[in-house]
Write an enzyme that holds these catalytic residues in place. Structure first.
Site, PDB file in Angstrom:
ATOM      1  N   HIS A 183      48.080  46.815  24.650  1.00  0.00           N
ATOM      2  CA  HIS A 183      48.753  47.846  25.455  1.00  0.00           C
ATOM      3  C   HIS A 183      49.946  47.251  26.216  1.00  0.00           C
ATOM      4  O   HIS A 183      51.076  47.737  26.122  1.00  0.00           O
ATOM      5  CB  HIS A 183      47.795  48.424  26.512  1.00  0.00           C
TER       6      HIS A 183
HETATM    7  C1  BDR Z   1      45.683  49.643  30.427  1.00  0.00           C
HETATM    8  O1  BDR Z   1      44.587  49.510  31.341  1.00  0.00           O
HETATM    9  C2  BDR Z   1      44.231  48.166  31.500  1.00  0.00           C
HETATM   10  O2  BDR Z   1      42.866  48.012  31.287  1.00  0.00           O
HETATM   11  C3  BDR Z   1      45.069  47.377  30.530  1.00  0.00           C
HETATM   12  O3  BDR Z   1      45.458  46.135  31.111  1.00  0.00           O
HETATM   13  C4  BDR Z   1      46.258  48.259  30.258  1.00  0.00           C
HETATM   14  O4  BDR Z   1      47.290  48.063  31.205  1.00  0.00           O
HETATM   15  C5  BDR Z   1      45.206  50.275  29.154  1.00  0.00           C
HETATM   16  O5  BDR Z   1      44.670  51.529  29.422  1.00  0.00           O
END
Ligand code: BDR
Ligand code: CA
Length: 313
Positions: free
Chosen positions: A241
């Site tokens: 992500h």
């Molecule tokens: C996002 O939430 C966090 O757990 C990850 O680092 C990312 O930024 C994904 O939903």
């Protein structure tokens, strides 16, 4: 070189995003701002400093930001990121979480945006609390920033959230902050789950790093995430992500985009933190966000691996 501030809640994929930003060699990183999120703020700072030390770039300053969301109680993501936030990796690296730059992160964002008007890109890969506080204190920030690229939300894939069926973690962890940012008029690009869930770093991909400085770290820190993902989605991989969000700044052609009006739900128990995109323009409002519709995942994964391979470490 593009001037950036990276705002993180480190976090496994935040750690990988830091590696990509640093090792790309393409950014003038003015500082890294830390926010409460995946883990409590002290852990976020510790993890960020450990990762920077591992890259040999401890000279990049870390700024302490918000230790809690604007309104709700903190919510953390231990099941995905492990108890310490980076799956127990880099445990032998000693850092001091009190050794941070002497300025509150939102103030640092304001200061740098004013100094570098029209030139500064903010890459936000955690809950949006720091930016919301900065905008509340200095609304002219919205005009000073070149662009804000945010990892968060889901727009087309309604019902396929990762925290609530409707909601993605960064938006859910501080929806009031997200709402303030989306309504501020700041130029926003949203790298949402719609595209980030298509960029999986698999165990086979990780093997391509064998023999390099980052192999052990990437393998170890993603182990807990890959296990979670195997149990829940049947893929032994780590969704990139936050690295994709950095990738989109490095190469905007990795994604196709379109602009719409997007708002954030803050009142509902069922859908707190939902990013609602008005595809049909029923609200008759000017677009406030450039959303990502699709991604060239193969090209991005190659960019990520090649960048980590071709380091001088
Ligand atoms: C996002 O939430 C966090 O757990 C990850 O680092 C990312 O930024 C994904 O939903
Ligand atoms: Ca994050």
């Amino acid at each position: 070189m593009e001037k950036i501030i990276l705002d993180v809640d480190t976090g496994i994929d935040d750690a990988l995003a830091i590696l990509l930003a640093v090792e790309s060699g393409r950014f003038d990183i003015l500082g890294i701002t830390a926010v409460n999120g995946n883990v409590p703020l002290d852990y976020v700072i510790k993890n960020t400093k450990k990762v920077l030390k591992h890259t040999g770039k401890e000279s990049i300053n870390v700024y302490k930001g918000a230790s809690r969301p604007i309104l709700i109680e903190p919510f953390h993501e231990y099941s995905v990121h492990g108890n310490d936030g980076i799956g127990g990796a880099l445990s032998s690296i000693e850092v001091d979480s009190d050794d941070v730059a002497d300025m509150f992160a939102p103030d640092f964002i304001i200061e740098q945006a004013e100094r570098h008007q029209g030139e500064l890109t903010l890459i936000m890969v955690g809950p949006l609390t720091n930016l919301a506080l900065a905008l509340r204190k200095e609304p002219r920030l919205a005009k000073w920033i070149k662009q804000v690229v945010v990892m968060g939300g889901l727009v087309s894939e309604a019902g396929k959230g990762n925290t609530l069926p409707t909601s993605e973690f960064n938006m859910y962890a501080d929806a009031e902050a997200a709402k303030m940012v989306f309504h501020s008029g700041i130029p926003l690009k949203l790298v949402s789950l719609d595209v980030t869930k298509k960029t999986f770093l698999t165990s086979e991909d990780i093997e391509k790093l064998k023999g390099t400085h980052y192999y052990d770290f990437v393998k170890e820190c993603t182990a807990v995430y890959r296990k979670y993902s195997e149990e829940n989605y049947g893929v032994n991989g780590c969704a990139l992500h936050d690295p994709l969000t950095v990738g989109v700044v490095l190469d905007p052609t990795l994604v196709t985009t379109a602009s719409y009006f997007v708002d954030i739900e803050t009142k509902s128990e069922l859908s707190y933190g939902q990013t609602i995109c008005d595809f049909g323009n029923l609200w008759n409002k000017e677009p406030n966000v450039e959303i990502c519709l699709d991604v060239d995942s193969e090209r991005f994964i190659s960019m990520f691996i090649d960048t980590l391979k071709n380091t001088i470490n």
